[in-house]
Write a protein that holds these residues in place. Structure first.
Motif, PDB file in Angstrom:
ATOM      1  N   ASN A 297     -95.335 -22.608  10.593  1.00  0.00           N
ATOM      2  CA  ASN A 297     -94.425 -23.721  10.301  1.00  0.00           C
ATOM      3  C   ASN A 297     -93.303 -23.845  11.319  1.00  0.00           C
ATOM      4  O   ASN A 297     -92.772 -24.940  11.539  1.00  0.00           O
ATOM      5  N   SER A 298     -92.901 -22.719  11.910  1.00  0.00           N
ATOM      6  CA  SER A 298     -91.810 -22.729  12.893  1.00  0.00           C
ATOM      7  C   SER A 298     -92.135 -21.772  14.032  1.00  0.00           C
ATOM      8  O   SER A 298     -92.998 -20.897  13.905  1.00  0.00           O
ATOM      9  N   TYR A 299     -91.406 -21.952  15.126  1.00  0.00           N
ATOM     10  CA  TYR A 299     -91.501 -21.029  16.259  1.00  0.00           C
ATOM     11  C   TYR A 299     -90.129 -20.438  16.562  1.00  0.00           C
ATOM     12  O   TYR A 299     -89.093 -21.101  16.399  1.00  0.00           O
ATOM     13  N   PHE A 300     -90.167 -19.205  17.000  1.00  0.00           N
ATOM     14  CA  PHE A 300     -88.997 -18.530  17.553  1.00  0.00           C
ATOM     15  C   PHE A 300     -89.414 -18.140  18.955  1.00  0.00           C
ATOM     16  O   PHE A 300     -90.214 -17.220  19.142  1.00  0.00           O
ATOM     17  N   LEU A 301     -88.923 -18.869  19.941  1.00  0.00           N
ATOM     18  CA  LEU A 301     -89.289 -18.632  21.338  1.00  0.00           C
ATOM     19  C   LEU A 301     -88.209 -17.788  21.995  1.00  0.00           C
ATOM     20  O   LEU A 301     -87.049 -18.216  22.094  1.00  0.00           O
ATOM     21  N   LEU A 302     -88.571 -16.582  22.412  1.00  0.00           N
ATOM     22  CA  LEU A 302     -87.645 -15.678  23.089  1.00  0.00           C
ATOM     23  C   LEU A 302     -87.937 -15.716  24.575  1.00  0.00           C
ATOM     24  O   LEU A 302     -89.016 -15.304  25.017  1.00  0.00           O
ATOM     25  N   ILE A 303     -86.995 -16.202  25.350  1.00  0.00           N
ATOM     26  CA  ILE A 303     -87.129 -16.249  26.804  1.00  0.00           C
ATOM     27  C   ILE A 303     -86.345 -15.076  27.377  1.00  0.00           C
ATOM     28  O   ILE A 303     -85.146 -14.936  27.132  1.00  0.00           O
ATOM     29  N   GLY A 304     -87.042 -14.206  28.110  1.00  0.00           N
ATOM     30  CA  GLY A 304     -86.417 -13.003  28.643  1.00  0.00           C
ATOM     31  C   GLY A 304     -87.146 -11.769  28.150  1.00  0.00           C
ATOM     32  O   GLY A 304     -88.230 -11.855  27.567  1.00  0.00           O
ATOM     33  N   PRO A 305     -86.568 -10.585  28.361  1.00  0.00           N
ATOM     34  CA  PRO A 305     -87.264  -9.340  28.011  1.00  0.00           C
ATOM     35  C   PRO A 305     -87.611  -9.262  26.531  1.00  0.00           C
ATOM     36  O   PRO A 305     -86.848  -9.696  25.671  1.00  0.00           O
ATOM     37  N   LYS A 306     -88.767  -8.669  26.258  1.00  0.00           N
ATOM     38  CA  LYS A 306     -89.237  -8.484  24.891  1.00  0.00           C
ATOM     39  C   LYS A 306     -88.322  -7.510  24.150  1.00  0.00           C
ATOM     40  O   LYS A 306     -87.670  -6.664  24.760  1.00  0.00           O
TER      41      LYS A 306
END
Length: 679
Positions: A297-306
């Motif tokens: 239903n949603s996204y959490f996009l993390l840009i950068g180191p895991k």
């Protein structure tokens, strides 16, 4: 050009002098609340008011979406679109320095008052493009929670989303992270009948959005394309469930949901919705096909180191002494997975100690009957557990149920009952020994969750009945199957009378755990947004047609210029042929006197041998219909091609057409179905 509220600084250098957007009087109500109440009282206010905006802006659960991230007091963070402070309140506790940006002075004031003791918060009031030029380039985190979809309004360019991301990237320090939380264009809830979050219309995102729409969400592929176009290579997707607004669990590509986990899907706090199918069963099918990332239903996009957590589950809809979070983490060096349980408040530390004591006791109790307890290790910040692979006993039972394999289904229950008998003799009893808390791996049973343990007696029959009750809560299919087998379950103490008792006890137990607070389901019910199941319409009573026709000769509709049509039948499908007088400019047809679903099959004006098909007339941006135009419209909500929900005792269809000949007829072919009761 600054204002100080408590310890919070509002920088109004770029404030245009008036708020360019506002939610109306509810913002005045919010400002009054944060001035008069302590944050610890917000839950009570939310329950008392029963209001979606109050819940959305004040609930501490909004911050679950970022609470799990590794943020500490050495870090600087930027929050774009900080609004009324639902996320800010947690950021100021975790980070050393927090900078917010918001165009609204009133919302920024609400934010400042609720965080008035935070000496590490600066809020810029003004347009992002103006404020951005003054910002430093050393932020550890930049947050866009429910903001990225509005980039077109922020940027006003031909490539607003790419431009927005490029500008923000420049303000990150090396190895800094950017976080985007956003609805998934293809989220399963939209297919199932939830309205699009921003426009409030059915299926508008799935259909590609209206051309003039100023907001846009994306599929995973769409977000990946934006990353590619902006040169972003180090990015990671996470999947908030049920969605990012009130997330209880977040998954990742390293730990996707298992079959049976996604059963909490009725989350329409803001507006009514349709229920076109059971999302739990469809999610199960999607998971089996490895397609969950497409329909989250949603996204959490993390840009950068895991980051290390690959899964987080929040149990903070409880009393403070029981509020915890469970994480599955991946060690950045070894790549090994491990599990932690951590308290969400100091008062939950005693609960942590009780879990550790249960681990030590149950290890010995279950060891000699083929079951193993996932032993925990106590550390300063919480409890640590070994990560185990396998399938839950719940999943195994489901697999046998689906195949109608009664022998193996009952065989599993028999083995399970023997484990419960062993539990009766334990010094500390596991009262939550339900199917979902037992993991099966190579034939070995592992008890993986024993949070609710006590020294009180736990008769095996009662625990067996409670486990079946919890099992049936997951789906209607399970409930039907257990009902079919009820006679064969009596040997384990299961009975209708005991089940009723268990249900009453469970309600008391849940109230103890929540501290008498309302659950999110109860809050949704209090807000009062209905769920309409069109699939039930076929079995509903037929509508009693009582057709009234109004004629507009240029002066509007009136009761004096109306008449009733006698109906010879009460069929739901009605093909009406109505006189359309010469000189009339519109007819209004009221097909019945009760709320209905209306399907319009045909609208036509016939003059002699000439027939004109009348098309649907779209309203302008103010929801008005222009007089003089040819077309039809209803006083209901369009929910599909020719399909309308008219939740009124006065449903009607208006046909605008200037008739210039004698003996003209309006042909109106409709199907009427009673609106079902909300559930």
């Amino acid at each position: 050009m600054t204002e100080q509220i408590g310890k919070v600084v509002l920088d109004k250098t770029f404030y245009p002098g008036k708020d360019l957007y506002c939610d109306g009087s509810v913002e005045d109500e919010l400002l009054k609340i944060v001035k008069e109440y302590d944050a610890s009282d917000y839950d009570k206010v939310i329950e008392d008011r029963g209001s979606w905006p109050i819940l959305y802006h004040l609930s501490e659960k909004r911050a679950n979406i970022i609470e799990w991230l590794p943020i500490d007091k050495s870090m600087k963070v930027l929050e774009v679109g900080s609004g009324c402070g639902a996320i800010t309140s947690t950021l100021v506790k975790k980070a050393g320095s927090v900078t917010g940006i918001d165009l609204s002075l009133k919302r920024s004031s609400i934010n400042a008052y609720r965080n008035k003791d935070a000496d590490n918060l600066l809020i810029h009031v003004g347009n992002f493009k103006d404020v951005e030029k003054t910002l430093p380039n050393d932020y550890d985190y930049i947050f866009l929670i429910g903001v990225f979809e509005y980039a077109k309004g922020y940027m006003g360019s031909d490539t607003p989303y790419e431009d927005f991301m490029n500008i923000l990237k420049a303000h990150l320090k090396p190895q800094g992270r950017m976080v985007i939380a956003i609805e998934n264009l293809w989220g399963l809830k939209y297919w199932a009948g939830c309205r699009e979050d921003h426009l409030g219309t059915y299926f508008s995102g799935l259909e590609g959005y209206p051309a003039e729409c100023g907001v846009r969400t994306f599929t995973r592929r769409g977000l990946e394309e934006i990353c590619k176009n902006t040169g972003v290579e180090d990015y990671h997707f996470y999947y908030p469930y049920p969605d990012y607004k009130f997330m209880t669990t977040i998954y990742s590509d390293d730990r996707l949901p298992n079959v049976g986990e996604l059963s909490n899907n009725l989350r329409n706090f803001d507006r009514e919705r349709l229920l076109l199918f059971d999302e739990k069963h469809v999610f199960d099918s999607v998971i089996k096909e490895d397609l969950f990332p497409l329909y989250s239903n949603s996204y959490f996009l993390l840009i950068g180191p895991k980051v290390e957590p690959v899964y987080v589950k929040y149990s903070n809809d409880r009393a403070a002494e029981y509020a915890i979070k469970t994480e599955i983490c991946k060690d950045s060096v070894s790549g090994e997975l491990y599990v932690t349980k951590k308290p969400m408040s100091y008062s939950a530390m005693e609960h942590m100690k009780a879990i550790k004591a249960a681990s030590d006791s149950l290890k010995e109790t279950f060891g000699d009957c083929g079951a193993f307890v996932n032993v925990c290790e106590e550390k300063e910040d919480g409890l640590y557990f070994e990560y185990l692979d396998g399938v839950t006993l719940e999943e195994l039972l489901d697999s046998y149920m689906e195949r109608k394999d009664e022998t193996n289904f009952l065989g599993l229950l028999d083995t399970y009952y023997k484990l419960l008998c062993k539990n009766e003799a334990a010094p500390i009893k596991d009262k939550d020994l339900i199917f979902a808390n037992i993991l099966v791996n190579d034939g070995k049973w592992h008890v993986i969750d024993y949070e609710w343990s006590s020294e009180a007696p736990c008769p095996a029959g009662e625990l067996f009945t409670r486990a079946l009750y919890c099992y049936t809560l997951g789906s209607h299919r399970r409930k039907l199957y257990i009902t079919e087998l009820s006679d064969k379950l009596g040997q384990y103490g299961y009975s209708k009378e005991l089940l009723d008792t268990i249900m009453e006890e469970e309600a008391v137990f849940q109230k103890k755990v929540t501290g008498q607070r309302l659950s999110m389901v109860e809050i949704r019910d209090k807000i009062g947004m209905p769920i309409v199941n069109p699939l039930d319409l076929a079995s509903m009573n037929k509508v009693e047609p009582r057709v009234q026709v109004y004629v507009d000769n240029g002066a509007g509709f009136s009761e004096d210029n109306s008449y009733f049509i006698s109906m010879n039948n009460t069929d739901a499908v009605q093909k009406l042929t109505i006189d359309f007088p010469k000189g009339a400019v519109a007819l209004r047809v009221d097909p019945c006197m009760e709320p209905v679903m209306l399907y319009i099959k045909e609208v036509a004006v016939v003059m002699g041998t000439n027939r004109v098909d009348v098309q649907e007339l779209k309203p302008n941006r103010k929801g008005q219909y222009k007089r003089g135009k040819t077309g039809y419209f209803t006083n209901g909500e369009a929910i599909g091609q020719g399909f309308y929900a008219l939740d009124t005792a006065d449903p009607n269809v208006t046909v605008q057409y200037h008739v210039s000949e004698d003996n003209a007829k309006l042909v109106l072919w409709v199907e009427l179905m009673k609106l079902p009761k909300s559930i």
